[in-house]
Design a protein around this motif. Structure first.
Motif, PDB file in Angstrom:
ATOM      1  N   HIS A  69      14.143   9.553   7.755  1.00 17.31           N
ATOM      2  CA  HIS A  69      15.433   9.292   7.108  1.00 17.31           C
ATOM      3  C   HIS A  69      15.720  10.347   6.031  1.00 17.31           C
ATOM      4  O   HIS A  69      16.847  10.854   5.935  1.00 17.31           O
ATOM      5  N   ALA A  70      14.720  10.688   5.230  1.00 20.44           N
ATOM      6  CA  ALA A  70      14.909  11.683   4.164  1.00 20.44           C
ATOM      7  C   ALA A  70      15.250  13.055   4.745  1.00 20.44           C
ATOM      8  O   ALA A  70      16.105  13.773   4.221  1.00 20.44           O
ATOM      9  N   ARG A  71      14.605  13.432   5.838  1.00 21.88           N
ATOM     10  CA  ARG A  71      14.889  14.715   6.478  1.00 21.88           C
ATOM     11  C   ARG A  71      16.313  14.724   7.053  1.00 21.88           C
ATOM     12  O   ARG A  71      17.004  15.744   7.007  1.00 21.88           O
ATOM     13  N   ALA A  72      16.744  13.597   7.582  1.00 23.33           N
ATOM     14  CA  ALA A  72      18.113  13.500   8.101  1.00 23.33           C
ATOM     15  C   ALA A  72      19.126  13.635   6.964  1.00 23.33           C
ATOM     16  O   ALA A  72      20.175  14.268   7.130  1.00 23.33           O
ATOM     17  N   GLN A  73      18.824  13.065   5.805  1.00 22.14           N
ATOM     18  CA  GLN A  73      19.712  13.198   4.649  1.00 22.14           C
ATOM     19  C   GLN A  73      19.822  14.665   4.228  1.00 22.14           C
ATOM     20  O   GLN A  73      20.917  15.152   3.933  1.00 22.14           O
ATOM     21  N   ALA A  74      18.693  15.362   4.196  1.00 25.54           N
ATOM     22  CA  ALA A  74      18.698  16.781   3.823  1.00 25.54           C
ATOM     23  C   ALA A  74      19.507  17.591   4.821  1.00 25.54           C
ATOM     24  O   ALA A  74      20.285  18.480   4.443  1.00 25.54           O
ATOM     25  N   ALA A  75      19.343  17.298   6.105  1.00 27.07           N
ATOM     26  CA  ALA A  75      20.096  18.017   7.141  1.00 27.07           C
ATOM     27  C   ALA A  75      21.586  17.751   7.010  1.00 27.07           C
ATOM     28  O   ALA A  75      22.406  18.672   7.160  1.00 27.07           O
ATOM     29  N   ALA A  76      21.958  16.516   6.718  1.00 27.77           N
ATOM     30  CA  ALA A  76      23.377  16.169   6.560  1.00 27.77           C
ATOM     31  C   ALA A  76      23.985  16.900   5.363  1.00 27.77           C
ATOM     32  O   ALA A  76      25.115  17.404   5.447  1.00 27.77           O
ATOM     33  N   ARG A  77      23.256  16.969   4.255  1.00 30.69           N
ATOM     34  CA  ARG A  77      23.750  17.702   3.084  1.00 30.69           C
ATOM     35  C   ARG A  77      23.936  19.183   3.406  1.00 30.69           C
ATOM     36  O   ARG A  77      24.948  19.788   3.057  1.00 30.69           O
ATOM     37  N   ALA A  78      22.955  19.770   4.072  1.00 37.15           N
ATOM     38  CA  ALA A  78      23.042  21.186   4.419  1.00 37.15           C
ATOM     39  C   ALA A  78      24.219  21.441   5.359  1.00 37.15           C
ATOM     40  O   ALA A  78      24.958  22.415   5.193  1.00 37.15           O
ATOM     41  N   MET A  79      24.400  20.573   6.335  1.00 35.17           N
ATOM     42  CA  MET A  79      25.506  20.749   7.277  1.00 35.17           C
ATOM     43  C   MET A  79      26.845  20.607   6.559  1.00 35.17           C
ATOM     44  O   MET A  79      27.789  21.345   6.855  1.00 35.17           O
ATOM     45  N   ALA A  80      26.939  19.692   5.613  1.00 35.69           N
ATOM     46  CA  ALA A  80      28.182  19.535   4.850  1.00 35.69           C
ATOM     47  C   ALA A  80      28.482  20.808   4.058  1.00 35.69           C
ATOM     48  O   ALA A  80      29.639  21.231   3.968  1.00 35.69           O
ATOM     49  N   GLN A  81      27.448  21.435   3.492  1.00 35.90           N
ATOM     50  CA  GLN A  81      27.652  22.678   2.751  1.00 35.90           C
ATOM     51  C   GLN A  81      28.122  23.790   3.677  1.00 35.90           C
ATOM     52  O   GLN A  81      28.995  24.579   3.319  1.00 35.90           O
ATOM     53  N   ILE A  82      27.561  23.855   4.873  1.00 37.57           N
ATOM     54  CA  ILE A  82      27.986  24.861   5.842  1.00 37.57           C
ATOM     55  C   ILE A  82      29.439  24.628   6.233  1.00 37.57           C
ATOM     56  O   ILE A  82      30.235  25.563   6.301  1.00 37.57           O
ATOM     57  N   GLN A  83      29.802  23.375   6.467  1.00 40.62           N
ATOM     58  CA  GLN A  83      31.189  23.046   6.827  1.00 40.62           C
ATOM     59  C   GLN A  83      32.146  23.413   5.686  1.00 40.62           C
ATOM     60  O   GLN A  83      33.229  23.952   5.924  1.00 40.62           O
ATOM     61  N   ARG A  84      31.755  23.122   4.442  1.00 35.51           N
ATOM     62  CA  ARG A  84      32.611  23.465   3.290  1.00 35.51           C
ATOM     63  C   ARG A  84      32.776  24.972   3.171  1.00 35.51           C
ATOM     64  O   ARG A  84      33.865  25.468   2.886  1.00 35.51           O
TER      65      ARG A  84
END
Length: 193
Positions: A69-84
């Motif tokens: 779950h923690a790794r998925a949260q980190a991946a989601a944050r990183a993907m959001a930064q890439i999208q921004r």
């Protein structure tokens, strides 16, 4: 496996560290971490298949669930930064100045925003990593349906085709159809009215 070690592993995973770095952060070996996670995964699969959990394995299942779950949260944050970054528009600098209007004599406050420009490289990275089969020649449906080759032929990307598909995709993201049609209606209304 103490609570402190488990908490540090989860914290490191939430930060986005690799498994090796997470293990170092928790002061254990990578081999130990992968062994614990494999035990947890195997037991979690057994539980999902309807088997009763072994009491001695519950801690490993909990660790596996929490780290995953923690790794998925980190991946989601990183993907959001890439999208921004791909979309641009983030405020980089805000400058407010006051001056006296020469005509009215009143004090006027003016704010200027400096915004990040859209970064096509972030969008290209996203497309090739999340949807590579559609955006990189040699990995699409044709390649998946093609007969196996001897592995000696090298696949080259069609950069021009990729650039064209990327340009169309970015245009669609920046100017969705509903916005373009709304702008057209405003222009039509201005002309008629």
């Amino acid at each position: 496996m103490t609570d402190t070690v488990t908490d540090r592993l989860v914290e490191a995973s939430r930060m986005g560290l690799s498994l090796g770095n997470a293990a170092e952060f928790a002061a254990i070996s990578r081999r130990t971490l992968t062994y614990w996670l494999a035990r947890g995964r195997d037991q979690a699969l057994a539980i999902s298949a309807g088997q009763r959990p072994e009491a001695s394995e519950v801690a490993y299942v909990d660790l596996f669930d929490r780290v995953t779950h923690a790794r998925a949260q980190a991946a989601a944050r990183a993907m959001a930064q890439i999208q921004r970054a791909g979309a641009g528009g983030a405020v980089l600098e805000e400058v407010t100045r006051k001056f006296r209007d020469a005509v009215t004599g009143q004090i006027v406050e003016e704010t200027t925003l400096k915004r990040q420009v859209p970064d096509w490289k972030a969008s290209a990275w996203y497309l090739t990593h999340q949807h590579g089969a559609d955006y990189v020649e040699g990995y699409g449906l044709d390649a998946q349906l093609a007969p196996e080759d001897d592995g000696e032929e090298q696949v080259e990307a069609d950069l021009e085709g990729l650039a064209q598909r990327l340009a169309v995709t970015l245009h669609a993201v920046e100017y969705p159809p509903e916005i373009e049609s709304a702008d057209d209606d405003v222009v039509d209304a201005d002309i008629v009215g």
